[in-house]
Write a protein that holds these residues in place. Structure first.
Motif, PDB file in Angstrom:
ATOM      1  N   TYR A  55      -1.752   2.525   4.839  1.00 35.73           N
ATOM      2  CA  TYR A  55      -1.922   1.693   6.038  1.00 35.73           C
ATOM      3  C   TYR A  55      -0.693   0.790   6.232  1.00 35.73           C
ATOM      4  O   TYR A  55      -0.228   0.599   7.364  1.00 35.73           O
ATOM      5  CB  TYR A  55      -3.188   0.847   5.956  1.00 35.73           C
ATOM      6  CG  TYR A  55      -3.314  -0.089   7.118  1.00 35.73           C
ATOM      7  CD1 TYR A  55      -3.679   0.382   8.373  1.00 35.73           C
ATOM      8  CD2 TYR A  55      -2.996  -1.448   6.995  1.00 35.73           C
ATOM      9  CE1 TYR A  55      -3.731  -0.459   9.480  1.00 35.73           C
ATOM     10  CE2 TYR A  55      -3.049  -2.300   8.086  1.00 35.73           C
ATOM     11  CZ  TYR A  55      -3.425  -1.800   9.321  1.00 35.73           C
ATOM     12  OH  TYR A  55      -3.465  -2.634  10.412  1.00 35.73           O
ATOM     13  N   MET A  56      -0.165   0.236   5.133  1.00 43.85           N
ATOM     14  CA  MET A  56       1.028  -0.603   5.227  1.00 43.85           C
ATOM     15  C   MET A  56       2.199   0.181   5.812  1.00 43.85           C
ATOM     16  O   MET A  56       2.971  -0.346   6.617  1.00 43.85           O
ATOM     17  CB  MET A  56       1.388  -1.169   3.850  1.00 43.85           C
ATOM     18  CG  MET A  56       0.425  -2.237   3.341  1.00 43.85           C
ATOM     19  SD  MET A  56       0.848  -2.818   1.678  1.00 43.85           S
ATOM     20  CE  MET A  56       2.471  -3.504   1.973  1.00 43.85           C
ATOM     21  N   TRP A  57       2.328   1.457   5.431  1.00 44.34           N
ATOM     22  CA  TRP A  57       3.405   2.276   5.980  1.00 44.34           C
ATOM     23  C   TRP A  57       3.262   2.426   7.498  1.00 44.34           C
ATOM     24  O   TRP A  57       4.261   2.445   8.215  1.00 44.34           O
ATOM     25  CB  TRP A  57       3.410   3.650   5.314  1.00 44.34           C
ATOM     26  CG  TRP A  57       3.728   3.607   3.845  1.00 44.34           C
ATOM     27  CD1 TRP A  57       4.370   2.614   3.170  1.00 44.34           C
ATOM     28  CD2 TRP A  57       3.415   4.621   2.889  1.00 44.34           C
ATOM     29  NE1 TRP A  57       4.475   2.918   1.837  1.00 44.34           N
ATOM     30  CE2 TRP A  57       3.901   4.159   1.627  1.00 44.34           C
ATOM     31  CE3 TRP A  57       2.788   5.846   2.932  1.00 44.34           C
ATOM     32  CZ2 TRP A  57       3.758   4.890   0.456  1.00 44.34           C
ATOM     33  CZ3 TRP A  57       2.648   6.587   1.773  1.00 44.34           C
ATOM     34  CH2 TRP A  57       3.131   6.112   0.545  1.00 44.34           C
ATOM     35  N   LEU A  58       2.024   2.539   7.964  1.00 45.87           N
ATOM     36  CA  LEU A  58       1.805   2.622   9.404  1.00 45.87           C
ATOM     37  C   LEU A  58       2.306   1.357  10.094  1.00 45.87           C
ATOM     38  O   LEU A  58       2.989   1.421  11.115  1.00 45.87           O
ATOM     39  CB  LEU A  58       0.313   2.827   9.716  1.00 45.87           C
ATOM     40  CG  LEU A  58      -0.271   4.229   9.541  1.00 45.87           C
ATOM     41  CD1 LEU A  58      -1.773   4.197   9.788  1.00 45.87           C
ATOM     42  CD2 LEU A  58       0.392   5.221  10.482  1.00 45.87           C
ATOM     43  N   GLU A  59       1.933   0.207   9.539  1.00 46.36           N
ATOM     44  CA  GLU A  59       2.370  -1.050  10.142  1.00 46.36           C
ATOM     45  C   GLU A  59       3.886  -1.223  10.066  1.00 46.36           C
ATOM     46  O   GLU A  59       4.489  -1.889  10.899  1.00 46.36           O
ATOM     47  CB  GLU A  59       1.673  -2.241   9.476  1.00 46.36           C
ATOM     48  CG  GLU A  59       0.238  -2.433   9.910  1.00 46.36           C
ATOM     49  CD  GLU A  59      -0.257  -3.855   9.685  1.00 46.36           C
ATOM     50  OE1 GLU A  59       0.536  -4.697   9.206  1.00 46.36           O
ATOM     51  OE2 GLU A  59      -1.437  -4.117   9.979  1.00 46.36           O
ATOM     52  N   GLN A  60       4.495  -0.641   9.039  1.00 46.81           N
ATOM     53  CA  GLN A  60       5.949  -0.756   8.872  1.00 46.81           C
ATOM     54  C   GLN A  60       6.724   0.251   9.730  1.00 46.81           C
ATOM     55  O   GLN A  60       7.957   0.235   9.744  1.00 46.81           O
ATOM     56  CB  GLN A  60       6.314  -0.565   7.393  1.00 46.81           C
ATOM     57  CG  GLN A  60       5.838  -1.705   6.509  1.00 46.81           C
ATOM     58  CD  GLN A  60       5.930  -1.369   5.024  1.00 46.81           C
ATOM     59  OE1 GLN A  60       6.288  -0.233   4.657  1.00 46.81           O
ATOM     60  NE2 GLN A  60       5.596  -2.332   4.165  1.00 46.81           N
TER      61      GLN A  60
END
Length: 282
Positions: A55-60
């Motif tokens: 999920y963090m990769w999506l936000e990044q």
């Protein structure tokens, strides 16, 4: 917008939506020592049943490809409305699929006022199963929409194949029926898990030989339902319209069907509607 810009916009959209929600909004305990407003990334990941790092990769804005199922989980976790859900799929580069859980279809008062203001143009809105969702008085007078036709009272396909009044109002019934079946095949294919489609289709096959015959044939590629339309009305006589279809952006399975009367038909409609409307003060 290129892929990199879209991924960046997706991350920004997720961050803003996450920050706008509180734990109480999604049924989580408030806890303590929250330094910023909104949900934490790990809470969104938990609610969406995906990994926190992913999920963090999506936000990044990293080059990861969320599946349709992941996007639907995120839409549910972040409590997106139909327009926000549509935007999420656009930013992820995916086509908007039908709702996994078919929702109740309705329009707001502003939309109804728009339909009413379009009089004497007959206008109605169809839902995913071709049920009448809303209409104006002109459409009701031309097509008798509000007249009960059980068991599928407000369904256009049911009316067309089972109601003698509807059958009598359209020229070239077989040609129109063939085109309508092709369109409805496409609509039903989007909702193969929706039992209400299967129920309607089985009822139609049981009571309408024309529907049963056409449904079982190899159906044509759907064509446009727009163009010139003729309607035979028991009191106004022969009516002619140019017909267009508009899609509602917030809910692409709902369509606005607009019948624009030709000059002679407009005069008939205006005269008939004026006679049918109660005088002011009554």
């Amino acid at each position: 917008m290129n892929d990199s810009e879209r991924r960046s916009a997706l991350g920004d959209f997720l961050r803003k939506r996450r920050s706008s929600l509180s734990p109480e909004d999604v049924g989580l305990p408030t806890g303590s020592r929250r330094r910023t407003a909104g949900l934490r990334r790990e809470e969104v990941a938990q609610l969406s049943n995906i990994g926190t790092s992913w999920y963090m990769w999506l936000e990044q804005g990293r080059d990861v490809r969320p599946s349709v199922q992941v996007l639907e989980s995120l839409a549910a976790a972040l409590k997106l409305n139909p327009n926000e859900r549509r935007h999420l799929f656009f930013l992820a580069g995916e086509s908007l699929p039908p709702y996994l859980s078919p929702h109740k279809e309705s329009i707001g008062s502003a939309f109804q006022r728009m339909l009413d203001d379009l009089t004497p143009n007959p206008v109605y809105i169809l839902g995913r199963r071709w049920d009448f969702v809303a209409w104006n008085n002109a459409a009701n007078e031309v097509f008798s929409i509000s007249s009960a036709s059980p068991p599928h009272e407000i369904n256009l396909i049911w009316r067309f194949f089972t109601d003698p009044v509807w059958k009598g109002r359209f020229k070239d019934f077989d040609q129109k029926a063939t085109g309508m079946i092709a369109e409805f095949h496409t609509a039903s294919a989007r909702y193969v898990e929706d039992s209400s489609f299967a129920e309607l289709i089985e009822d139609l096959k049981r009571v309408s030989p024309e529907f049963d015959r056409l449904w079982l044939q190899q159906h044509e590629t759907p064509g446009s339902l727009e163009g010139f339309k003729e309607v035979e009305h028991p009191y106004m006589g022969h009516l002619e319209f140019d017909h267009i279809t508009l899609q509602i952006p917030n809910d692409p399975d709902m369509r606005v069907m607009i019948y624009m009367p030709l000059t002679a038909t407009r005069l008939k409609l205006e005269k008939y509607l004026a006679k049918r409307s109660p005088a002011k003060g009554e």
